[in-house]
Design a protein around this motif. Structure first.
Motif, PDB file in Angstrom:
ATOM      1  N   ASP A   3       0.882  -1.115  -0.022  1.00  0.00           N
ATOM      2  CA  ASP A   3      -0.021   0.057   0.028  1.00  0.00           C
ATOM      3  C   ASP A   3       0.744   1.256  -0.039  1.00  0.00           C
ATOM      4  O   ASP A   3       0.262   2.423  -0.092  1.00  0.00           O
ATOM      5  CB  ASP A   3      -0.815   0.051   1.189  1.00  0.00           C
ATOM      6  N   GLY A   4       2.102   1.262   0.137  1.00  0.00           N
ATOM      7  CA  GLY A   4       2.986   2.500  -0.119  1.00  0.00           C
ATOM      8  C   GLY A   4       3.418   3.110   1.246  1.00  0.00           C
ATOM      9  O   GLY A   4       4.213   3.737   1.438  1.00  0.00           O
ATOM     10  N   ILE A   5       2.497   2.704   2.460  1.00  0.00           N
ATOM     11  CA  ILE A   5       2.711   3.220   3.549  1.00  0.00           C
ATOM     12  C   ILE A   5       4.033   2.997   4.300  1.00  0.00           C
ATOM     13  O   ILE A   5       4.505   4.172   4.757  1.00  0.00           O
ATOM     14  CB  ILE A   5       1.491   3.034   4.468  1.00  0.00           C
ATOM     15  N   LEU A   6       4.389   1.882   4.169  1.00  0.00           N
ATOM     16  CA  LEU A   6       5.611   1.570   4.778  1.00  0.00           C
ATOM     17  C   LEU A   6       6.908   2.087   3.989  1.00  0.00           C
ATOM     18  O   LEU A   6       7.864   2.544   4.886  1.00  0.00           O
ATOM     19  CB  LEU A   6       5.919  -0.237   4.723  1.00  0.00           C
ATOM     20  N   GLU A   7       6.787   2.301   2.733  1.00  0.00           N
ATOM     21  CA  GLU A   7       8.012   3.220   2.308  1.00  0.00           C
ATOM     22  C   GLU A   7       7.968   4.386   2.694  1.00  0.00           C
ATOM     23  O   GLU A   7       9.275   5.048   2.870  1.00  0.00           O
ATOM     24  CB  GLU A   7       7.611   2.914   0.586  1.00  0.00           C
ATOM     25  N   LYS A   8       7.060   5.009   3.007  1.00  0.00           N
ATOM     26  CA  LYS A   8       6.886   6.434   3.176  1.00  0.00           C
ATOM     27  C   LYS A   8       7.418   6.569   4.646  1.00  0.00           C
ATOM     28  O   LYS A   8       8.488   7.412   5.048  1.00  0.00           O
ATOM     29  CB  LYS A   8       5.417   7.003   3.265  1.00  0.00           C
ATOM     30  N   LEU A   9       7.269   5.575   5.544  1.00  0.00           N
ATOM     31  CA  LEU A   9       7.775   5.750   7.019  1.00  0.00           C
ATOM     32  C   LEU A   9       9.100   5.444   6.760  1.00  0.00           C
ATOM     33  O   LEU A   9       9.881   5.876   7.657  1.00  0.00           O
ATOM     34  CB  LEU A   9       6.955   4.619   7.717  1.00  0.00           C
ATOM     35  N   GLU A  10       9.564   4.573   6.007  1.00  0.00           N
ATOM     36  CA  GLU A  10      10.998   4.068   6.084  1.00  0.00           C
ATOM     37  C   GLU A  10      11.879   5.185   5.479  1.00  0.00           C
ATOM     38  O   GLU A  10      12.985   5.589   5.824  1.00  0.00           O
ATOM     39  CB  GLU A  10      11.332   2.774   4.978  1.00  0.00           C
ATOM     40  N   LYS A  11      11.357   6.161   4.624  1.00  0.00           N
ATOM     41  CA  LYS A  11      12.071   7.212   3.906  1.00  0.00           C
ATOM     42  C   LYS A  11      12.145   8.143   4.796  1.00  0.00           C
ATOM     43  O   LYS A  11      13.295   8.912   5.135  1.00  0.00           O
ATOM     44  CB  LYS A  11      11.139   7.791   2.747  1.00  0.00           C
ATOM     45  N   ILE A  12      11.099   8.534   5.994  1.00  0.00           N
ATOM     46  CA  ILE A  12      11.268   9.500   7.008  1.00  0.00           C
ATOM     47  C   ILE A  12      12.237   9.011   7.841  1.00  0.00           C
ATOM     48  O   ILE A  12      13.010  10.002   8.316  1.00  0.00           O
ATOM     49  CB  ILE A  12       9.777   9.503   7.546  1.00  0.00           C
ATOM     50  N   ALA A  13      12.236   7.852   8.326  1.00  0.00           N
ATOM     51  CA  ALA A  13      13.126   7.392   9.461  1.00  0.00           C
ATOM     52  C   ALA A  13      14.556   7.286   8.946  1.00  0.00           C
ATOM     53  O   ALA A  13      15.524   7.917   9.525  1.00  0.00           O
ATOM     54  CB  ALA A  13      12.548   5.829   9.793  1.00  0.00           C
ATOM     55  N   GLU A  14      14.612   7.089   7.535  1.00  0.00           N
ATOM     56  CA  GLU A  14      16.059   7.073   6.980  1.00  0.00           C
ATOM     57  C   GLU A  14      16.500   8.503   6.850  1.00  0.00           C
ATOM     58  O   GLU A  14      17.745   8.638   7.087  1.00  0.00           O
ATOM     59  CB  GLU A  14      15.881   6.720   5.391  1.00  0.00           C
ATOM     60  N   GLU A  15      15.754   9.426   6.664  1.00  0.00           N
ATOM     61  CA  GLU A  15      16.318  11.059   6.663  1.00  0.00           C
ATOM     62  C   GLU A  15      16.643  11.466   8.000  1.00  0.00           C
ATOM     63  O   GLU A  15      17.485  12.090   8.180  1.00  0.00           O
ATOM     64  CB  GLU A  15      15.116  11.814   6.095  1.00  0.00           C
ATOM     65  N   ASP A  16      15.864  11.108   9.125  1.00  0.00           N
ATOM     66  CA  ASP A  16      16.134  11.196  10.463  1.00  0.00           C
ATOM     67  C   ASP A  16      17.458  10.642  10.746  1.00  0.00           C
ATOM     68  O   ASP A  16      18.329  11.326  11.326  1.00  0.00           O
ATOM     69  CB  ASP A  16      15.151  10.948  11.291  1.00  0.00           C
ATOM     70  N   MET A  17      17.851   9.378  10.404  1.00  0.00           N
ATOM     71  CA  MET A  17      19.127   8.918  10.755  1.00  0.00           C
ATOM     72  C   MET A  17      20.150   9.577   9.971  1.00  0.00           C
ATOM     73  O   MET A  17      21.306   9.604  10.475  1.00  0.00           O
ATOM     74  CB  MET A  17      18.921   7.065  10.289  1.00  0.00           C
ATOM     75  N   ARG A  18      20.039   9.784   8.630  1.00  0.00           N
ATOM     76  CA  ARG A  18      21.132  10.522   7.865  1.00  0.00           C
ATOM     77  C   ARG A  18      21.343  11.832   8.854  1.00  0.00           C
ATOM     78  O   ARG A  18      22.561  12.270   8.809  1.00  0.00           O
ATOM     79  CB  ARG A  18      20.719  10.741   6.426  1.00  0.00           C
ATOM     80  N   SER A  19      20.375  12.569   9.051  1.00  0.00           N
ATOM     81  CA  SER A  19      20.434  13.826   9.878  1.00  0.00           C
ATOM     82  C   SER A  19      21.200  13.786  11.017  1.00  0.00           C
ATOM     83  O   SER A  19      22.338  14.509  11.106  1.00  0.00           O
ATOM     84  CB  SER A  19      19.219  14.359   9.879  1.00  0.00           C
ATOM     85  N   LYS A  20      21.176  12.653  11.775  1.00  0.00           N
ATOM     86  CA  LYS A  20      21.432  12.523  13.047  1.00  0.00           C
ATOM     87  C   LYS A  20      22.990  12.054  12.766  1.00  0.00           C
ATOM     88  O   LYS A  20      24.074  12.569  13.476  1.00  0.00           O
ATOM     89  CB  LYS A  20      20.854  11.311  13.765  1.00  0.00           C
ATOM     90  N   ALA A  21      23.220  11.279  11.780  1.00  0.00           N
ATOM     91  CA  ALA A  21      24.595  10.784  11.687  1.00  0.00           C
ATOM     92  C   ALA A  21      25.468  11.902  11.010  1.00  0.00           C
ATOM     93  O   ALA A  21      26.727  12.043  11.629  1.00  0.00           O
ATOM     94  CB  ALA A  21      24.561   9.682  10.569  1.00  0.00           C
ATOM     95  N   LEU A  22      24.828  12.800  10.333  1.00  0.00           N
ATOM     96  CA  LEU A  22      25.744  13.920   9.840  1.00  0.00           C
ATOM     97  C   LEU A  22      26.147  14.824  11.010  1.00  0.00           C
ATOM     98  O   LEU A  22      27.159  15.368  11.106  1.00  0.00           O
ATOM     99  CB  LEU A  22      24.934  14.607   8.702  1.00  0.00           C
ATOM    100  N   ARG A  23      25.149  15.151  12.012  1.00  0.00           N
ATOM    101  CA  ARG A  23      25.307  16.127  13.162  1.00  0.00           C
ATOM    102  C   ARG A  23      26.451  15.331  14.085  1.00  0.00           C
ATOM    103  O   ARG A  23      27.376  16.156  14.323  1.00  0.00           O
ATOM    104  CB  ARG A  23      24.070  16.279  13.847  1.00  0.00           C
ATOM    105  N   ASP A  24      26.381  14.252  14.153  1.00  0.00           N
ATOM    106  CA  ASP A  24      27.363  13.383  15.065  1.00  0.00           C
ATOM    107  C   ASP A  24      28.849  13.744  14.277  1.00  0.00           C
ATOM    108  O   ASP A  24      29.965  13.941  15.056  1.00  0.00           O
ATOM    109  CB  ASP A  24      27.177  12.020  15.196  1.00  0.00           C
ATOM    110  N   TRP A  25      28.855  13.491  13.020  1.00  0.00           N
ATOM    111  CA  TRP A  25      30.284  13.565  12.288  1.00  0.00           C
ATOM    112  C   TRP A  25      30.750  14.963  12.288  1.00  0.00           C
ATOM    113  O   TRP A  25      31.966  15.219  12.524  1.00  0.00           O
ATOM    114  CB  TRP A  25      29.982  13.123  10.671  1.00  0.00           C
ATOM    115  N   GLN A  26      29.769  15.848  12.229  1.00  0.00           N
ATOM    116  CA  GLN A  26      30.538  17.433  12.270  1.00  0.00           C
ATOM    117  C   GLN A  26      30.755  17.673  13.512  1.00  0.00           C
ATOM    118  O   GLN A  26      31.809  18.430  13.823  1.00  0.00           O
ATOM    119  CB  GLN A  26      29.114  18.436  11.775  1.00  0.00           C
ATOM    120  N   ARG A  27      30.068  17.119  14.700  1.00  0.00           N
ATOM    121  CA  ARG A  27      30.769  17.425  16.098  1.00  0.00           C
ATOM    122  C   ARG A  27      31.861  16.845  16.359  1.00  0.00           C
ATOM    123  O   ARG A  27      32.786  17.566  16.831  1.00  0.00           O
ATOM    124  CB  ARG A  27      29.765  16.807  16.899  1.00  0.00           C
ATOM    125  N   ILE A  28      32.202  15.655  15.807  1.00  0.00           N
ATOM    126  CA  ILE A  28      33.563  14.910  15.855  1.00  0.00           C
ATOM    127  C   ILE A  28      34.560  15.767  15.173  1.00  0.00           C
ATOM    128  O   ILE A  28      35.656  15.827  15.700  1.00  0.00           O
ATOM    129  CB  ILE A  28      33.374  13.592  15.379  1.00  0.00           C
TER     130      ILE A  28
END
Length: 208
Positions: free
Chosen positions: A172-197
């Protein structure tokens, strides 16, 4: 309601007519054993007498105000008459008469309703009218609670399909949307952690 009143009046009229007939002639004693009777008409007469006695007692036993002892006695008497009625019907059949066990008239109570078991056949003790509500008897007519049967392992496996394993979750496409949002949140968090280091490393180099 009117029909019940008509039936009750009809039964009352038959009862009164029977009582008048009894008064006009001496009462004959019914043979103790049906096998002693050799005449078909006589056998049928005694069967009719038993049916009338059963009908009267069935009417009486509808009254719960009679008390427990009287109700039990009445119920015993009805059961005895039912057995006796069966003996006479068997004798009538032996003498060449009709099979009343299948074709006989129904016995009714005070409201004109047919008595549930009135054939006189079959084993067991039966309860009528208010006797069904006596202590120890009422429980016999109550249905036991249904026990929930435990499902077997086979029955549980039968219910397992593709949905159980999640094979259709993304249709139904719902899971794909949720996974995309979660993936973007993880990328943003990883980028902030890298920038802090990296910021900490650069600050350390400046001090050296």
């Amino acid at each position: 309601m009117a029909r019940n009143e008509e039936k009750a009046q009809s039964m009352l009229n038959r009862f009164l007519a029977f009582k008048d007939e009894e008064k006009r002639k001496p009462r004959e004693k019914r043979p103790y054993l049906a096998s002693e009777c050799r005449d078909l008409a006589e056998a049928d007469k005694w069967r009719q007498q038993i049916i009338r006695e059963i009908g009267r007692k069935v009417m009486d036993i509808q009254n719960p105000g009679l008390g427990e002892h009287r109700l039990r006695d009445l119920n015993d008497e009805i059961n005895k008459l039912m057995r006796e009625k069966g003996h006479w019907e068997a004798r009538i059949l032996e003498l060449g008469g009709p099979n009343y066990a299948k074709l006989g008239p129904k016995i009714t109570d005070s409201e004109g309703k047919e008595v549930d078991i009135a054939s006189g056949r079959g084993p067991g003790y039966r309860y009528f009218g208010a006797a069904k509500q006596l202590p120890g008897v009422r429980e016999l007519f109550e249905k036991p609670p249904e026990l929930k049967r435990r499902r077997s392992r086979y029955e549980m496996y039968k219910r397992i399909d593709a949905d159980y394993y999640g094979y259709r979750d993304d249709e139904d496409g719902i899971l794909e949307k949720l996974e995309k949002i979660a993936e973007e949140d993880m990328r943003s968090k990883a980028l902030r952690d890298w920038q802090r280091i990296e910021a900490v490393k650069n600050e350390a180099k400046k001090k050296c």
